[in-house]
Design a protein around this motif. Structure first.
Motif, PDB file in Angstrom:
ATOM      1  N   UNK A 146       0.829  -1.210   0.000  1.00 11.14           N
ATOM      2  CA  UNK A 146       0.000   0.000   0.000  1.00 11.14           C
ATOM      3  C   UNK A 146       0.861   1.256   0.000  1.00 11.14           C
ATOM      4  N   UNK A 147       1.995   1.240   0.703  1.00 13.70           N
ATOM      5  CA  UNK A 147       2.905   2.387   0.654  1.00 13.70           C
ATOM      6  C   UNK A 147       3.429   2.581  -0.768  1.00 13.70           C
ATOM      7  N   UNK A 148       3.661   1.471  -1.469  1.00 21.69           N
ATOM      8  CA  UNK A 148       4.112   1.549  -2.858  1.00 21.69           C
ATOM      9  C   UNK A 148       3.023   2.166  -3.736  1.00 21.69           C
ATOM     10  N   UNK A 149       1.789   1.754  -3.515  1.00 22.15           N
ATOM     11  CA  UNK A 149       0.670   2.322  -4.274  1.00 22.15           C
ATOM     12  C   UNK A 149       0.559   3.825  -4.050  1.00 22.15           C
ATOM     13  N   UNK A 205       3.206   4.703  -7.197  1.00 21.50           N
ATOM     14  CA  UNK A 205       2.194   4.742  -8.250  1.00 21.50           C
ATOM     15  C   UNK A 205       1.217   5.896  -8.079  1.00 21.50           C
ATOM     16  N   UNK A 206       1.218   6.501  -6.896  1.00 24.75           N
ATOM     17  CA  UNK A 206       0.392   7.689  -6.590  1.00 24.75           C
ATOM     18  C   UNK A 206      -1.088   7.440  -6.883  1.00 24.75           C
ATOM     19  N   UNK A 207      -1.560   6.291  -6.453  1.00 27.14           N
ATOM     20  CA  UNK A 207      -2.969   5.952  -6.650  1.00 27.14           C
ATOM     21  C   UNK A 207      -3.842   6.786  -5.709  1.00 27.14           C
ATOM     22  N   UNK A 208      -5.020   7.139  -6.157  1.00 30.45           N
ATOM     23  CA  UNK A 208      -5.862   8.099  -5.443  1.00 30.45           C
ATOM     24  C   UNK A 208      -6.633   7.512  -4.270  1.00 30.45           C
ATOM     25  N   UNK A 209      -6.919   6.223  -4.304  1.00 23.81           N
ATOM     26  CA  UNK A 209      -7.871   5.659  -3.345  1.00 23.81           C
ATOM     27  C   UNK A 209      -7.273   4.471  -2.592  1.00 23.81           C
ATOM     28  N   UNK A 210      -6.243   4.744  -1.800  1.00 27.88           N
ATOM     29  CA  UNK A 210      -5.580   3.708  -1.009  1.00 27.88           C
ATOM     30  C   UNK A 210      -5.834   3.982   0.469  1.00 27.88           C
ATOM     31  N   UNK A 265      -5.193   0.383   6.280  1.00 28.94           N
ATOM     32  CA  UNK A 265      -5.801   0.175   7.598  1.00 28.94           C
ATOM     33  C   UNK A 265      -4.851  -0.476   8.599  1.00 28.94           C
ATOM     34  N   UNK A 266      -3.721  -0.977   8.132  1.00 27.83           N
ATOM     35  CA  UNK A 266      -2.724  -1.533   9.047  1.00 27.83           C
ATOM     36  C   UNK A 266      -1.686  -0.496   9.459  1.00 27.83           C
ATOM     37  N   UNK A 267      -1.880   0.746   9.047  1.00 24.97           N
ATOM     38  CA  UNK A 267      -0.914   1.791   9.340  1.00 24.97           C
ATOM     39  C   UNK A 267      -1.182   2.392  10.717  1.00 24.97           C
ATOM     40  N   UNK A 268      -0.211   2.278  11.620  1.00 27.54           N
ATOM     41  CA  UNK A 268      -0.398   2.733  12.995  1.00 27.54           C
ATOM     42  C   UNK A 268      -0.628   4.240  13.073  1.00 27.54           C
ATOM     43  N   UNK A 269       0.072   5.002  12.228  1.00 24.92           N
ATOM     44  CA  UNK A 269      -0.079   6.454  12.271  1.00 24.92           C
ATOM     45  C   UNK A 269      -1.467   6.886  11.814  1.00 24.92           C
ATOM     46  N   UNK A 270      -1.999   6.217  10.797  1.00 24.47           N
ATOM     47  CA  UNK A 270      -3.349   6.550  10.338  1.00 24.47           C
ATOM     48  C   UNK A 270      -4.366   6.253  11.432  1.00 24.47           C
ATOM     49  N   UNK A 296       7.291  10.230   3.868  1.00 21.71           N
ATOM     50  CA  UNK A 296       7.729   9.988   2.483  1.00 21.71           C
ATOM     51  C   UNK A 296       8.454   8.657   2.397  1.00 21.71           C
ATOM     52  N   UNK A 297       8.166   7.900   1.343  1.00 20.19           N
ATOM     53  CA  UNK A 297       8.898   6.657   1.070  1.00 20.19           C
ATOM     54  C   UNK A 297       9.314   6.641  -0.396  1.00 20.19           C
TER      55      UNK A 297
END
Length: 210
Positions: free
Chosen positions: A142-145, A149-154, A157-162, A209-210
């Protein structure tokens, strides 16, 4: 790293999110002139995301700095693929992550990671493809997306910061489940990436940033 400017959907997404979500209506204006403006090489994005897995932001940044001190800001997968895990452990990586980075390197060298092909896939197909690589799980994909790839709708849900940001802004600091986070995010579609970025930004003085 290359500067591409904001994705074409970014401004429209900000406007729509501020209309549909009362919390984002307050948060987005704080950094409305910022967003996903730079893109790393695909190999760099995956390596940095692997370093960030279950690690503090400070630890991941420190390891990346040590990595680039040795291998340069644009490391060559062919040179990384022939290293031993012990070589990478010298920058502070656990053996497991060192193995993962070498594994990813070999996939780039072999051509199994084909960016032209990935670009034609939908989000779930990209995730499924990348998750076949040892060390790449859903969050990393998902970080890659988001960042490459800069996808708009990612929606990671496993991201602790979110989850922390959702807890802070929507639940008065109470713990939040993935189900509750998904419920909140229903109002963000199809711009979950933009909402996620601004919620990350609400917690950090420096953009993720990644």
């Amino acid at each position: 790293m290359s500067g591409l400017g904001l994705p074409s959907y970014w401004r429209s997404a900000q406007t729509q999110l501020m209309k549909s979500d009362r919390i984002l209506r307050k948060i987005i204006p704080l950094h409305s002139d910022q967003g996903l403006t730079e893109v790393e090489a695909p190999f760099v994005t995956l390596v940095r995301a692997i370093m960030a897995q279950q690690a503090s932001r400070q630890t991941a940044l420190r390891q990346w700095q040590r990595f680039t001190d040795i291998h340069g800001n644009q490391p060559n997968p062919e040179k990384i693929a022939i290293l031993s895990a012990d070589c990478l452990r010298q920058i502070g990586l656990p053996k497991r992550k060192a193995d993962y980075i070498i594994e990813v390197s070999t996939h780039f060298v072999s051509g199994h990671i084909d960016m032209a092909h990935l670009a034609t896939l939908d989000n779930e197909q990209v995730i499924q493809t990348l998750c076949k690589i040892r060390g790449v799980g859903r969050w990393t994909a998902e970080m890659f997306l988001i960042f490459n790839l800069r996808r708009a709708d990612v929606l990671p849900l496993d991201d602790a910061a979110l989850l922390k940001a959702i807890s802070k802004h929507y639940f008065s600091g109470e713990p939040v489940s993935r189900f509750e986070a998904r419920e909140v995010a229903q109002a963000w579609a199809p711009w979950c990436t933009v909402a996620t970025w601004h919620l990350w930004r609400s917690l950090n003085a420096v953009a993720v940033h990644y």
